[in-house]
Design an enzyme around this catalytic site. Sequence first.
Site, PDB file in Angstrom:
ATOM      1  N   ASP A 149      41.213  47.908  38.788  1.00 32.04           N
ATOM      2  CA  ASP A 149      40.219  47.367  37.867  1.00 32.04           C
ATOM      3  C   ASP A 149      39.511  48.509  37.150  1.00 32.04           C
ATOM      4  OD1 ASP A 149      40.855  44.908  38.957  1.00 32.04           O
ATOM      5  OD2 ASP A 149      39.105  44.841  40.278  1.00 32.04           O
ATOM      6  N   ARG A 150      39.023  48.234  35.962  1.00 29.51           N
ATOM      7  CA  ARG A 150      38.326  49.264  35.198  1.00 29.51           C
ATOM      8  C   ARG A 150      37.142  49.834  35.989  1.00 29.51           C
ATOM      9  NH1 ARG A 150      33.935  49.472  31.988  1.00 29.51           N
ATOM     10  NH2 ARG A 150      33.589  47.232  32.155  1.00 29.51           N
TER      11      ARG A 150
END
Length: 271
Positions: free
Chosen positions: A132-133
Amino acid sequence: MALELRHTVTAEEAGTDAASLLCQLSQLPKQRIKDAMAKGAVQLQRRQRKRLRRATETLQTGDQLSLSYDTDILARKPPEGTRCIARQKHYSVWFKPAGLMSQGTAFGDHLSLLRLAEQQLNRPVFLVHRLDRETAGLMLIAHTSVAAATLSRLFEQHQIEKIYQARVRGETPAEGRIDLPLDGKTAITHYQRLSYDASLNQSCLRIRLETGRTHQIRRHLDAIEHPIIGDPRYGRGNKNNEGLQLLATELHFQCPERKQQIKYCLDGYNK
């Protein structure tokens, strides 16, 4: 300013360079078009779809051009801290800082690990898994299509062990197994408590995944009422100003090049 443009090149437009035609169609200055192209916001569909970075590309009849332009996104710079941990012949291991995407979007790839790795190594890059970012930590990047297929298969067959550390709200059991299905699919997360800070009411966990569902760790820990500190999406009473306290610390697998078990670990974390 944001705009999305899709255009099929006509016979009359064939022979024109890409930057000039996009400038005409979008009414944007050519320098802005060139900047957008360099940052991966233009794609060309010919025999296959690819990001088009060369402003002087001569267009052909039937070419499909797409421009996804957002001044805010294009002005952003990637967070600092990206680094290569290890380089093998056909793959490399990277540290992805929080805030950096694993791969780009239609609006560009200059804020992604994949593009930064391509630029730093000057080699082809293939995505084989994601973080995930908001999540920092270790990622594998393949440099040939064969290596990408091999590593992807290892991930699909759960032969690559991924270890994380997280700070969560509350005092968890000493260890546990969460098997709550996610999105109608089997999802299994194991955790071990490494420490507990009573003053903050936070536990530090070592986490091992058997499966890889979307936001699995974040959703599972929220489900047992121990959400990750700083998670902007899941949990209550766990917000902070430091960001998501989740880190991918270890990767264990049989190296397809060396034909032996190998471990990649971030310095300072359990091995």
